[in-house]
Write a protein that holds these residues in place. Structure first.
Motif, PDB file in Angstrom:
ATOM      1  N   ASN A   2       8.080   5.311  -6.385  1.00 33.69           N
ATOM      2  CA  ASN A   2       8.031   4.917  -4.979  1.00 33.69           C
ATOM      3  C   ASN A   2       9.412   5.151  -4.368  1.00 33.69           C
ATOM      4  O   ASN A   2      10.414   4.664  -4.892  1.00 33.69           O
ATOM      5  CB  ASN A   2       7.629   3.444  -4.871  1.00 33.69           C
ATOM      6  N   THR A  31      -0.088  -2.492   5.388  1.00 36.27           N
ATOM      7  CA  THR A  31      -0.941  -2.037   4.284  1.00 36.27           C
ATOM      8  C   THR A  31      -0.662  -0.604   3.837  1.00 36.27           C
ATOM      9  O   THR A  31      -1.298  -0.128   2.914  1.00 36.27           O
ATOM     10  CB  THR A  31      -2.425  -2.156   4.678  1.00 36.27           C
ATOM     11  N   ASN A  32       0.280   0.072   4.508  1.00 36.58           N
ATOM     12  CA  ASN A  32       0.577   1.458   4.161  1.00 36.58           C
ATOM     13  C   ASN A  32       2.079   1.600   3.935  1.00 36.58           C
ATOM     14  O   ASN A  32       2.888   1.116   4.737  1.00 36.58           O
ATOM     15  CB  ASN A  32       0.122   2.402   5.280  1.00 36.58           C
ATOM     16  N   TRP A  33       2.447   2.293   2.865  1.00 37.73           N
ATOM     17  CA  TRP A  33       3.857   2.480   2.532  1.00 37.73           C
ATOM     18  C   TRP A  33       4.623   3.205   3.629  1.00 37.73           C
ATOM     19  O   TRP A  33       5.817   2.966   3.806  1.00 37.73           O
ATOM     20  CB  TRP A  33       4.007   3.209   1.198  1.00 37.73           C
ATOM     21  N   LYS A  34       3.956   4.074   4.396  1.00 36.81           N
ATOM     22  CA  LYS A  34       4.673   4.818   5.444  1.00 36.81           C
ATOM     23  C   LYS A  34       5.238   3.880   6.511  1.00 36.81           C
ATOM     24  O   LYS A  34       6.217   4.199   7.169  1.00 36.81           O
ATOM     25  CB  LYS A  34       3.774   5.882   6.085  1.00 36.81           C
ATOM     26  N   SER A  54       6.010   6.858   1.402  1.00 35.32           N
ATOM     27  CA  SER A  54       5.025   7.925   1.585  1.00 35.32           C
ATOM     28  C   SER A  54       3.736   7.331   2.139  1.00 35.32           C
ATOM     29  O   SER A  54       3.468   6.139   1.982  1.00 35.32           O
ATOM     30  CB  SER A  54       4.730   8.601   0.241  1.00 35.32           C
ATOM     31  N   ASP A  55       2.923   8.181   2.755  1.00 32.57           N
ATOM     32  CA  ASP A  55       1.642   7.734   3.284  1.00 32.57           C
ATOM     33  C   ASP A  55       0.717   7.370   2.125  1.00 32.57           C
ATOM     34  O   ASP A  55       0.419   8.196   1.264  1.00 32.57           O
ATOM     35  CB  ASP A  55       1.020   8.851   4.131  1.00 32.57           C
ATOM     36  N   GLY A  56       0.319   6.128   2.068  1.00 37.79           N
ATOM     37  CA  GLY A  56      -0.576   5.666   1.010  1.00 37.79           C
ATOM     38  C   GLY A  56      -0.731   4.163   1.062  1.00 37.79           C
ATOM     39  O   GLY A  56       0.180   3.442   1.495  1.00 37.79           O
ATOM     40  N   ALA A  57      -1.877   3.703   0.617  1.00 35.88           N
ATOM     41  CA  ALA A  57      -2.171   2.270   0.617  1.00 35.88           C
ATOM     42  C   ALA A  57      -1.215   1.515  -0.301  1.00 35.88           C
ATOM     43  O   ALA A  57      -0.840   2.010  -1.364  1.00 35.88           O
ATOM     44  CB  ALA A  57      -3.605   2.031   0.171  1.00 35.88           C
ATOM     45  N   HIS A  81      -0.725  -1.314  -2.881  1.00 37.00           N
ATOM     46  CA  HIS A  81      -1.509  -2.107  -3.832  1.00 37.00           C
ATOM     47  C   HIS A  81      -0.694  -3.347  -4.174  1.00 37.00           C
ATOM     48  O   HIS A  81       0.300  -3.269  -4.893  1.00 37.00           O
ATOM     49  CB  HIS A  81      -1.815  -1.307  -5.098  1.00 37.00           C
ATOM     50  N   ASP A 103       1.204   2.009 -11.662  1.00 37.43           N
ATOM     51  CA  ASP A 103       0.623   2.279 -10.343  1.00 37.43           C
ATOM     52  C   ASP A 103       1.714   2.624  -9.336  1.00 37.43           C
ATOM     53  O   ASP A 103       2.431   1.737  -8.873  1.00 37.43           O
ATOM     54  CB  ASP A 103      -0.156   1.044  -9.877  1.00 37.43           C
ATOM     55  N   GLN A 114       1.660   3.046  -6.300  1.00 41.78           N
ATOM     56  CA  GLN A 114       1.476   2.404  -4.992  1.00 41.78           C
ATOM     57  C   GLN A 114       1.667   0.885  -5.068  1.00 41.78           C
ATOM     58  O   GLN A 114       1.515   0.190  -4.071  1.00 41.78           O
ATOM     59  CB  GLN A 114       0.066   2.695  -4.460  1.00 41.78           C
TER      60      GLN A 114
END
Length: 190
Positions: free
Chosen positions: A34, A53-56, A61-64, A66, A110, A112
């Protein structure tokens, strides 16, 4: 042993006596893949409340995202919830793991993931997040610069028997302090 102070009810109901032996910081951690290295406490609150709820949205980066947490009996969870989340909301449906070791495995597996665990569990498998410009290190916990800390306790039913007392004295003495330091914690000596 416990990662939180016993309640008065626990002490009275079971006749328990506590002996603090170490200080441990609680760190927020992510997978080393990450790109996020630092978050504000406000961003962390929003992530765990489900508002981000999104890393962006926090420089990743664009992604959910967790989110991983611990169950309500966890001392690590209690310190994190009180001292970092300010007893704020935690989103329903986060992934619950049973221990610091399980949290480490979950985050390491993981890219994310985000979660929290004792600073003594930080290793190359996971990456501790800088919070409000302060690195989550035991040294920063010791000086008070890092505020998300707790004591670790040994507990006995009633006053300890002579052998138990000898063990507690050993852990809280100079030799035990070296073992505690070796494992990434700050000793509390007698």
């Amino acid at each position: 042993n416990t990662g939180r102070a016993l309640s008065e009810a626990e002490k009275n109901t079971y006749g328990l006596v506590s002996f603090p032996f170490a200080v441990d910081g609680v760190a927020v951690a992510v997978n080393p893949k990450n790109p996020v290295n630092e978050l504000s406490s406000e961003q962390i609150k929003k992530i765990f409340a489900g508002a981000i709820t999104n890393w962006k949205d926090v420089g990743g980066s664009d992604g959910a995202i967790h989110v991983f947490g611990r169950d309500e009996a966890s001392g690590t969870r209690e310190v994190f919830w009180e001292k970092l989340l300010g007893k704020g909301d935690v989103a329903q449906g986060i992934n619950i793991v049973p221990s610091n070791g399980a949290m480490k495995v979950a985050i390491a597996g993981d890219p994310q993931a985000i979660g929290y665990l004792g600073i003594g569990h930080i290793s190359a498998d996971i990456k501790a997040i800088v919070i409000d410009k302060v690195k989550p290190t035991q040294e920063n916990a010791k000086t008070g610069a890092y505020k998300v800390v707790r004591n670790l306790y040994m507990n006995t039913k009633g006053q300890p028997a002579p052998l138990e007392e000898a063990f507690i004295d050993y852990i809280r003495g100079p030799e035990g302090a070296e073992i505690i330091k070796k494992h990434g914690y700050i000793p509390i000596t007698k």
